[in-house]
Write an enzyme that holds these catalytic residues in place. Structure first.
Site, short mmCIF file in Angstrom:
data_model
loop_
_atom_site.label_atom_id
_atom_site.label_comp_id
_atom_site.label_asym_id
_atom_site.label_seq_id
_atom_site.Cartn_x
_atom_site.Cartn_y
_atom_site.Cartn_z
N HIS A 207 -20.59 38.28 -1.72
CA HIS A 207 -21.39 37.05 -1.79
C HIS A 207 -22.43 37.26 -2.88
O HIS A 207 -23.38 38.00 -2.72
CB HIS A 207 -22.07 36.75 -0.46
CG HIS A 207 -22.61 35.35 -0.37
ND1 HIS A 207 -23.38 34.78 -1.37
CD2 HIS A 207 -22.49 34.40 0.59
CE1 HIS A 207 -23.71 33.54 -1.02
NE2 HIS A 207 -23.18 33.29 0.16
N GLU A 324 -15.77 26.75 3.23
CA GLU A 324 -16.97 26.18 2.58
C GLU A 324 -16.77 26.12 1.07
O GLU A 324 -17.63 26.51 0.29
CB GLU A 324 -18.20 27.02 2.93
CG GLU A 324 -18.44 27.13 4.44
CD GLU A 324 -19.62 28.03 4.79
OE1 GLU A 324 -20.32 27.72 5.75
OE2 GLU A 324 -19.83 29.03 4.09
N GLU A 340 -22.34 21.86 1.55
CA GLU A 340 -23.38 22.69 2.16
C GLU A 340 -24.71 22.53 1.42
O GLU A 340 -24.75 22.50 0.19
CB GLU A 340 -22.94 24.15 2.15
CG GLU A 340 -23.91 25.07 2.87
CD GLU A 340 -23.46 26.51 2.90
OE1 GLU A 340 -24.32 27.39 3.10
OE2 GLU A 340 -22.24 26.77 2.72
N CYS A 415 -28.87 29.92 6.90
CA CYS A 415 -29.18 30.11 5.47
C CYS A 415 -29.77 28.85 4.85
O CYS A 415 -30.62 28.94 3.95
CB CYS A 415 -27.92 30.54 4.72
SG CYS A 415 -26.50 29.47 5.00
N CYS A 416 -29.35 27.67 5.30
CA CYS A 416 -29.78 26.44 4.65
C CYS A 416 -31.26 26.11 4.90
O CYS A 416 -32.00 25.81 3.96
CB CYS A 416 -28.89 25.27 5.08
SG CYS A 416 -27.18 25.44 4.52
#
Length: 679
Positions: A207, A324, A340, A415-416
């Protein structure tokens, strides 16, 4: 070995090299820009007063902080779900650091220092920092592998954690001047650089974001190893023999991780959208700092592919819930759109870098589209409720399995919310940019900025009521009697009959409304260069530039290859895309038609959704008779609200794309009535 990596390894004087190669255009730092508008400044205040405290409280309540405490004690059991939960601490500290620069707060400062001390205590002596292993090295998180970095390509997120650590530490240092967090990050980065590199361990980070973080550390320290390692991680992609390039499965062929081919050979946006856009941001960084043209060509091509074939009208990216990820070209479904929120944040990062590379307004046009629509839709007006994904249609008060019909306060994978907490207070850094005597006005937000142009101090004052009105005023206040420079004001694509800098979206009819520009009340005809009105002159105190942008209501159509939007239109006024929501439209939006030629009126609604301009029109809606065996249309008032504001009044239907006429009837769209409940 890739050219940009060879060049980096040959460096002997990083400071001199940094002077020779960098982004030709530099953003004016957020510390030099003060916002004083009615749209963004209240959001920044809410982020400081609500979002950041709520994020810290939820990090405490969900044991994210406890993980660091247990790592320091080397005892206990990892107490959250994901090994990347550490980053929610880092990102919220980043947001708090920016906020402390804008709104000093001794209590918040003390709490941040306390958290940083806990992070420091959890760091191992050689710099390793990863609570999912350090708490109990004999029994690490299932995603982590038995040895350090063993599963970095797939699941461990060790370098992802490091990247967010670096970004947060640099923000904290720049905002506060303190080194306590930065020293933790540098110790970890030195370890990473000693482990990875030519002749050492190689991996394509699973990532991406460590690459961006290393570049930021390089900028702060001038240490060449940080830039070299960032470039090394880019060069590591596309060489893993464990993938099957013939497999259609994105996990098996490597495209999910953007690892199916070398980065310089990539030409399309692919795989997990957030990972990808962090990668593309890092590619732009390394291309700027090394001058590598093949790398630049690759990131340019990827941007063109995304903007021409894979972006929603709201600026959202990442259409497919499974993975995603980006879908195929023109695969942009509405009811199952994933989009997202983190991908929107990453897209703003990327487009800012593309602008700094090329100086073209189209990159800021896309940035603005994302910012005003697909990004701030991710946070509720209360500052403490969020969307992880951002659909473009909700039917029957519910949604598809992968669609969120309502906001949530937190997520198991959160995370958002923390990405928004760190992004919002950094917004002032996106308003202006500078290249020598060229000053770019990119975003239209009332406030002031202090610049140095040709060794002269100049203050710019911006006044407007954007995005509700298109009248922009810039007042020039040089410290001396005059200052000679070029003011470049972005003329948005939407004001130049361009719905998107591609053929993916277009306005259904051209507008003849002109953009008018005056200087000290006198009309000027100025050169338009790369989407900017160039005002080159010697400026005197209180010289005033007024730009009038036409704020018509426009209907937008998608490229015919976007199957889900054929025969439909979306609504746009200024930078804002609109939607219809159940609360304003008799509880239903899936039955609304917007025929060609429909006239919309903007209506100021200061009492609705913290103050908006709504759009109204009389349109036909489809009705079913009481016996439910025939349908007809009847006129009704359609009220549309900005897309960012939906889902702040409860759960119900929402629509962005409206059919222009009835072409079919979906007899299965209504849920079956529930059977009577027996005892």
């Amino acid at each position: 070995m890739p050219k940009f990596l060879v060049l980096l390894l040959a460096l002997g004087a990083p400071a001199a090299y940094a002077q020779r190669l960098d982004y030709p255009i530099q953003a004016v730092p957020f510390t030099q820009v003060k916002l004083m508008d009615d749209f963004w400044q209240p959001r920044l205040r809410t982020n400081t007063d609500v979002t950041i405290p709520a994020s810290f409280q939820r990090c405490e309540a969900t044991n994210r902080v406890k993980n660091f405490e247990m790592a320091a004690a080397h005892q206990g059991k990892f107490a959250t779900t994901y090994p990347f939960d550490d980053t929610d601490i880092y990102k919220t500290i980043e947001g708090a650091s920016y906020s402390l620069s804008l709104y000093p707060d001794t209590k918040l400062q003390a709490y941040v220092d306390q958290l940083i001390a806990k992070v420091a205590a959890a760091q191992e002596p050689d710099g390793y920092l990863y609570t999912a292993r350090t708490i109990d090295p004999a029994h690490p998180h299932a995603w982590a592998g038995q040895q350090r970095w063993e599963k970095e390509r797939e699941l461990s997120h060790e370098l992802y954690n490091a990247g967010h650590l670096y970004e947060a530490a640099v923000a904290h240092y720049q905002a506060t001047g303190q080194r306590n967090f930065l020293d933790i990050a540098l110790k970890n980065a030195d370890l990473v650089c000693s482990v990875f590199g030519p002749g050492r361990r190689s991996v394509a980070p699973g990532h991406e974001i460590v690459e961006m973080g290393l570049v930021k550390l390089y900028r702060v320290t001038g240490k060449p190893e940080y830039l070299q390692t960032a470039a090394f991680f880019l060069a590591a992609r596309g060489h893993y023999p464990g993938y099957d390039p013939q497999s259609p499965d994105t996990w098996k062929n490597g495209s999910y991780w953007q690892d199916d081919r070398p980065v310089v050979a990539q030409r399309a946006a692919e795989g997990h959208a957030v990972r990808a856009e962090y990668l593309y941001s890092a590619m732009a960084d390394v291309a700027a700092l090394t001058g590598d043209r093949p790398l630049l060509a690759a990131v340019d091509s990827i941007w063109n592919n995304l903007v021409a074939k894979k972006m929603y009208v709201t600026g959202g990216t990442g259409a497919v819930p499974a993975g995603e990820r980006f879908g195929a070209d023109y695969e942009l479904p509405n009811a199952t759109a994933y989009n997202e929120t983190c991908a929107s944040v990453a897209d703003v990062f990327w487009n800012q870098r593309m602008f700094q590379l090329h100086g073209e307004a189209k990159y800021v046009d896309v940035l603005e589209k994302v910012l005003y629509n697909g990004l701030i839709s991710g946070v509720g007006l209360d500052g403490k409720s969020f969307f992880y994904s951002n659909a473009l249609q909700i039917k029957n008060s519910g949604g598809y399995p992968d669609t969120e019909p309502a906001r949530a306060g937190w997520f198991e994978c959160s995370c958002c919310p923390t990405n928004l907490a760190r992004f919002m207070p950094a917004l002032p850094g996106y308003v202006y940019a500078q290249r020598g005597a060229d000053v770019y006005a990119n975003l239209f937000i009332s406030g002031t900025t202090d610049l140095v142009i040709n060794k002269q101090k100049v203050r710019l004052v911006q006044q407007n009521n954007y995005p509700w009105a298109g009248d922009l005023k810039f007042t020039v206040q040089p410290a001396g009697p005059s200052a000679k420079f070029n003011l470049l004001v972005r003329i948005p694509g939407w004001a130049r009959n361009e719905a998107m800098p591609s053929d993916l979206y277009a306005f259904t009819a051209p507008s003849a409304a002109p953009v008018r520009i005056t200087v000290n009340g006198r009309p000027v005809a100025c050169e338009l260069h790369d989407g900017y009105a160039v005002l080159a002159r010697t400026w005197h105190r209180n010289d005033a530039v007024v730009v009038e942008l036409p704020m018509e209501v426009r209907t937008v159509q998608a490229n015919a290859r976007v199957r889900d939007d054929r025969g439909k239109v979306a609504l746009q006024r200024g930078p804002l895309v609109y939607c219809a929501e159940w609360a304003d439209n008799d509880g239903k939006t899936a039955n609304i038609l917007v025929p060609a030629g429909t006239a919309f009126a903007p209506v100021a609604r200061p009492d609705v959704l913290n103050g908006i301009t709504a759009l109204t029109a009389t349109v036909p809606v489809v009705r079913v008779d009481a016996a439910m065996n025939s349908i007809s249309t009847a006129p009704r008032t359609l009220t549309a609200i900005p897309y960012y504001a939906w889902a702040n009044r409860g759960k119900g239907e929402m629509t962005v794309w409206f059919p222009a006429r009835v072409t079919d009837v979906d007899l299965l769209s209504q849920p079956a009535p529930e059977a009577p409940q027996g005892k």
